[in-house]
Write a protein that holds these residues in place. Structure first.
Motif, short mmCIF file in Angstrom:
data_model
loop_
_atom_site.label_atom_id
_atom_site.label_comp_id
_atom_site.label_asym_id
_atom_site.label_seq_id
_atom_site.Cartn_x
_atom_site.Cartn_y
_atom_site.Cartn_z
N LEU A 24 0.82 -1.21 0.00
CA LEU A 24 0.00 0.00 0.00
C LEU A 24 0.86 1.26 0.00
O LEU A 24 0.50 2.27 -0.63
N THR A 25 2.00 1.23 0.68
CA THR A 25 2.90 2.38 0.69
C THR A 25 3.45 2.63 -0.70
O THR A 25 3.44 3.77 -1.19
N PHE A 26 3.94 1.58 -1.35
CA PHE A 26 4.46 1.75 -2.71
C PHE A 26 3.36 2.16 -3.67
O PHE A 26 3.58 2.97 -4.58
N SER A 27 2.15 1.66 -3.47
CA SER A 27 1.03 2.04 -4.33
C SER A 27 0.66 3.51 -4.13
O SER A 27 0.34 4.20 -5.10
N SER A 28 0.70 3.98 -2.90
CA SER A 28 0.37 5.38 -2.66
C SER A 28 1.43 6.31 -3.23
O SER A 28 1.11 7.44 -3.61
N GLU A 35 -1.70 10.36 -13.80
CA GLU A 35 -2.50 11.58 -13.92
C GLU A 35 -3.98 11.27 -13.73
O GLU A 35 -4.65 10.78 -14.63
N LEU A 36 -4.46 11.51 -12.51
CA LEU A 36 -5.87 11.28 -12.20
C LEU A 36 -6.61 12.59 -11.96
O LEU A 36 -7.77 12.57 -11.56
N GLY A 37 -5.93 13.70 -12.18
CA GLY A 37 -6.57 15.00 -11.96
C GLY A 37 -6.84 15.23 -10.49
O GLY A 37 -5.97 15.06 -9.63
N LYS A 38 -8.08 15.61 -10.20
CA LYS A 38 -8.43 15.92 -8.82
C LYS A 38 -8.58 14.68 -7.95
O LYS A 38 -8.69 14.78 -6.74
N TYR A 39 -8.56 13.50 -8.54
CA TYR A 39 -8.71 12.26 -7.77
C TYR A 39 -7.38 11.69 -7.28
O TYR A 39 -7.38 10.69 -6.57
N THR A 40 -6.27 12.31 -7.64
CA THR A 40 -4.96 11.81 -7.21
C THR A 40 -4.83 11.88 -5.69
O THR A 40 -4.42 10.92 -5.05
N GLY A 43 -7.13 9.38 -4.01
CA GLY A 43 -6.59 8.02 -4.07
C GLY A 43 -5.50 7.80 -3.04
O GLY A 43 -5.45 6.77 -2.36
N ALA A 44 -4.59 8.78 -2.92
CA ALA A 44 -3.52 8.67 -1.93
C ALA A 44 -4.09 8.66 -0.52
O ALA A 44 -3.61 7.91 0.35
N LEU A 45 -5.11 9.46 -0.27
CA LEU A 45 -5.74 9.47 1.06
C LEU A 45 -6.46 8.16 1.35
O LEU A 45 -6.48 7.70 2.50
N LEU A 46 -7.04 7.56 0.33
CA LEU A 46 -7.69 6.26 0.52
C LEU A 46 -6.67 5.21 0.94
O LEU A 46 -6.92 4.43 1.88
N PHE A 47 -5.51 5.20 0.29
CA PHE A 47 -4.45 4.28 0.71
C PHE A 47 -4.00 4.57 2.14
O PHE A 47 -3.75 3.65 2.92
N ALA A 48 -3.92 5.84 2.50
CA ALA A 48 -3.50 6.21 3.86
C ALA A 48 -4.52 5.74 4.90
O ALA A 48 -4.14 5.28 5.98
N VAL A 49 -5.80 5.84 4.57
CA VAL A 49 -6.83 5.39 5.50
C VAL A 49 -6.76 3.88 5.70
O VAL A 49 -6.86 3.38 6.84
N ILE A 50 -6.56 3.14 4.62
CA ILE A 50 -6.45 1.68 4.73
C ILE A 50 -5.23 1.29 5.55
O ILE A 50 -5.30 0.41 6.41
N LYS A 51 -4.11 1.97 5.32
CA LYS A 51 -2.90 1.67 6.09
C LYS A 51 -3.10 2.00 7.56
O LYS A 51 -2.68 1.23 8.43
#
Length: 94
Positions: A24-28, A35-40, A43-51
């Motif tokens: 999850l760290t490497f994925s974040s 390039e996901l625009g405003k969803y980047t 997405g990173a915050l979603l990985f942080a919440v899961i971790k």
């Protein structure tokens, strides 16, 4: 002496959680290069919440603790969210 139940978690389980956290760290880190625009950031915050959930649940043993400790941790997170919302509202309406 108190009659507490002790939980025994194998090292194999901790290694699996560790590998999941590393993945999850490497994925974040990698999601920022896509390039996901405003969803980047989302997405990173979603990985942080899961971790954070994995660390709190398994490494900090909240899964095995008494319910009142879980309630206290939930209260701390609620205070944190309220603080962030108030800060963002202050920034938005200045």
């Amino acid at each position: 002496m108190s009659e507490e139940k002790h939980h025994i978690v194998s090292y194999k389980f901790y290694v699996i959680i560790l590998l999941a956290l590393l993945a999850l760290t490497f994925s974040s880190v990698e999601i920022t290069s896509i390039e996901l625009g405003k969803y980047t950031v989302a997405g990173a915050l979603l990985f942080a919440v899961i971790k954070s959930y994995l660390v709190l649940t398994y490494f900090m043993h909240l899964k095995f603790d008494k319910p009142y400790i879980k309630i206290m941790v939930g209260f701390v997170f609620a205070v944190f969210v309220v603080t962030i919302v108030i800060t963002l509202l202050d920034y938005l309406y200045r």
